[in-house]
Design a protein around this motif. Structure first.
Motif, PDB file in Angstrom:
ATOM      1  N   THR A  81       0.874  -1.171   0.000  1.00  0.00           N
ATOM      2  CA  THR A  81       0.000   0.000   0.000  1.00  0.00           C
ATOM      3  C   THR A  81       0.910   1.220   0.000  1.00  0.00           C
ATOM      4  O   THR A  81       1.601   1.484   0.986  1.00  0.00           O
ATOM      5  N   HIS A  82       0.924   1.916  -1.123  1.00  0.00           N
ATOM      6  CA  HIS A  82       1.806   3.075  -1.278  1.00  0.00           C
ATOM      7  C   HIS A  82       1.229   3.955  -2.377  1.00  0.00           C
ATOM      8  O   HIS A  82       0.694   3.438  -3.360  1.00  0.00           O
ATOM      9  N   PRO A  83       1.336   5.274  -2.245  1.00  0.00           N
ATOM     10  CA  PRO A  83       0.764   6.157  -3.270  1.00  0.00           C
ATOM     11  C   PRO A  83       1.359   5.979  -4.666  1.00  0.00           C
ATOM     12  O   PRO A  83       0.715   6.330  -5.653  1.00  0.00           O
ATOM     13  N   ASN A  84       2.561   5.417  -4.764  1.00  0.00           N
ATOM     14  CA  ASN A  84       3.193   5.238  -6.071  1.00  0.00           C
ATOM     15  C   ASN A  84       3.178   3.793  -6.549  1.00  0.00           C
ATOM     16  O   ASN A  84       3.918   3.436  -7.460  1.00  0.00           O
ATOM     17  N   VAL A  85       2.355   2.974  -5.918  1.00  0.00           N
ATOM     18  CA  VAL A  85       2.183   1.578  -6.327  1.00  0.00           C
ATOM     19  C   VAL A  85       0.700   1.362  -6.597  1.00  0.00           C
ATOM     20  O   VAL A  85      -0.140   1.670  -5.756  1.00  0.00           O
ATOM     21  N   VAL A  86       0.394   0.839  -7.764  1.00  0.00           N
ATOM     22  CA  VAL A  86      -1.002   0.589  -8.123  1.00  0.00           C
ATOM     23  C   VAL A  86      -1.627  -0.367  -7.096  1.00  0.00           C
ATOM     24  O   VAL A  86      -0.985  -1.300  -6.626  1.00  0.00           O
ATOM     25  N   GLY A  87      -2.875  -0.086  -6.712  1.00  0.00           N
ATOM     26  CA  GLY A  87      -3.552  -0.890  -5.698  1.00  0.00           C
ATOM     27  C   GLY A  87      -4.088  -2.211  -6.238  1.00  0.00           C
ATOM     28  O   GLY A  87      -4.630  -2.268  -7.334  1.00  0.00           O
ATOM     29  N   HIS A  88      -3.925  -3.256  -5.447  1.00  0.00           N
ATOM     30  CA  HIS A  88      -4.430  -4.597  -5.781  1.00  0.00           C
ATOM     31  C   HIS A  88      -5.873  -4.700  -5.312  1.00  0.00           C
ATOM     32  O   HIS A  88      -6.195  -4.337  -4.192  1.00  0.00           O
ATOM     33  N   ARG A  89      -6.749  -5.196  -6.163  1.00  0.00           N
ATOM     34  CA  ARG A  89      -8.159  -5.375  -5.811  1.00  0.00           C
ATOM     35  C   ARG A  89      -8.515  -6.841  -5.622  1.00  0.00           C
ATOM     36  O   ARG A  89      -9.252  -7.190  -4.716  1.00  0.00           O
ATOM     37  N   ALA A  90      -8.031  -7.692  -6.513  1.00  0.00           N
ATOM     38  CA  ALA A  90      -8.367  -9.124  -6.461  1.00  0.00           C
ATOM     39  C   ALA A  90      -7.446  -9.870  -7.403  1.00  0.00           C
ATOM     40  O   ALA A  90      -6.796  -9.271  -8.253  1.00  0.00           O
ATOM     41  N   SER A  91      -7.383 -11.166  -7.245  1.00  0.00           N
ATOM     42  CA  SER A  91      -6.669 -12.011  -8.205  1.00  0.00           C
ATOM     43  C   SER A  91      -7.287 -13.395  -8.156  1.00  0.00           C
ATOM     44  O   SER A  91      -7.936 -13.763  -7.181  1.00  0.00           O
ATOM     45  N   GLY A  92      -7.095 -14.135  -9.223  1.00  0.00           N
ATOM     46  CA  GLY A  92      -7.674 -15.471  -9.258  1.00  0.00           C
ATOM     47  C   GLY A  92      -7.549 -16.109 -10.623  1.00  0.00           C
ATOM     48  O   GLY A  92      -6.724 -15.719 -11.442  1.00  0.00           O
ATOM     49  N   ALA A  93      -8.409 -17.093 -10.822  1.00  0.00           N
ATOM     50  CA  ALA A  93      -8.441 -17.827 -12.084  1.00  0.00           C
ATOM     51  C   ALA A  93      -9.886 -17.965 -12.534  1.00  0.00           C
ATOM     52  O   ALA A  93     -10.781 -18.163 -11.714  1.00  0.00           O
ATOM     53  N   ALA A  94     -10.098 -17.828 -13.820  1.00  0.00           N
ATOM     54  CA  ALA A  94     -11.393 -18.060 -14.445  1.00  0.00           C
ATOM     55  C   ALA A  94     -11.151 -19.160 -15.466  1.00  0.00           C
ATOM     56  O   ALA A  94     -10.667 -18.893 -16.563  1.00  0.00           O
ATOM     57  N   GLY A  95     -11.378 -20.406 -15.054  1.00  0.00           N
ATOM     58  CA  GLY A  95     -10.995 -21.537 -15.895  1.00  0.00           C
ATOM     59  C   GLY A  95      -9.484 -21.534 -15.976  1.00  0.00           C
ATOM     60  O   GLY A  95      -8.801 -21.359 -14.968  1.00  0.00           O
ATOM     61  N   PRO A  96      -8.926 -21.630 -17.162  1.00  0.00           N
ATOM     62  CA  PRO A  96      -7.466 -21.626 -17.300  1.00  0.00           C
ATOM     63  C   PRO A  96      -6.849 -20.215 -17.326  1.00  0.00           C
ATOM     64  O   PRO A  96      -5.643 -20.087 -17.386  1.00  0.00           O
TER      65      PRO A  96
END
Length: 142
Positions: A81-96
């Motif tokens: 979490t930093h003003p010069n780092v893009v924020g992560h919202r989610a990650s995962g897999a949709a099928g492959p």
């Protein structure tokens, strides 16, 4: 089974004109492409907010090394979490299809600015470099 996009072709194959299908998001135009993945602009269906979604390229997806790198990138991004780092919202897999959902940051690439304006003023370069170094220091301290 592979979910088909609006173009009727597999998003997993990375065919032109067919954005990937990511549950909960309406995927739009391509923002950028690198050696490992493609980044798309998307709309989060739950709140209508604009996000960026990075997907791994199908041509490199079978490589355990590349998949591991992609997953580590998502994990690390999720901790920062930093003003010069893009924020992560989610990650995962949709099928492959592997994906990372990030904060959308409007603007243009530095390469486009340089192509349009030519060499940049040293003060501007130093300002950008300072932001990058702050982000790197934060990432290495986390």
């Amino acid at each position: 089974t592979v979910t088909l996009g609006a173009g009727g072709t597999s998003p997993v194959l990375g065919l032109a004109g067919c954005p990937p299908v990511v549950p909960g998001y309406r995927v739009g135009d391509e923002l950028g492409r690198g050696a490992m993945g493609v980044v798309y602009r998307a709309v989060q269906q739950s709140d209508g907010g604009t996000v960026a979604i990075k997907t791994i390229l199908p041509a490199v997806a079978p490589s355990p090394l590349v998949v591991g790198r992609f997953c580590r990138e998502a994990e690390i991004l999720g901790r920062l979490t930093h003003p010069n780092v893009v924020g992560h919202r989610a990650s995962g897999a949709a099928g492959p299809l592997l994906y990372v959902v990030m904060e959308y940051v409007p603007g243009e690439p530095g390469s486009a600015i340089i192509a349009r304006e030519g060499p940049l003023a040293p003060a501007r370069v130093l300002h950008w470099a300072g932001q990058i170094l702050d982000a790197l220091a934060h990432a290495h301290g986390s």
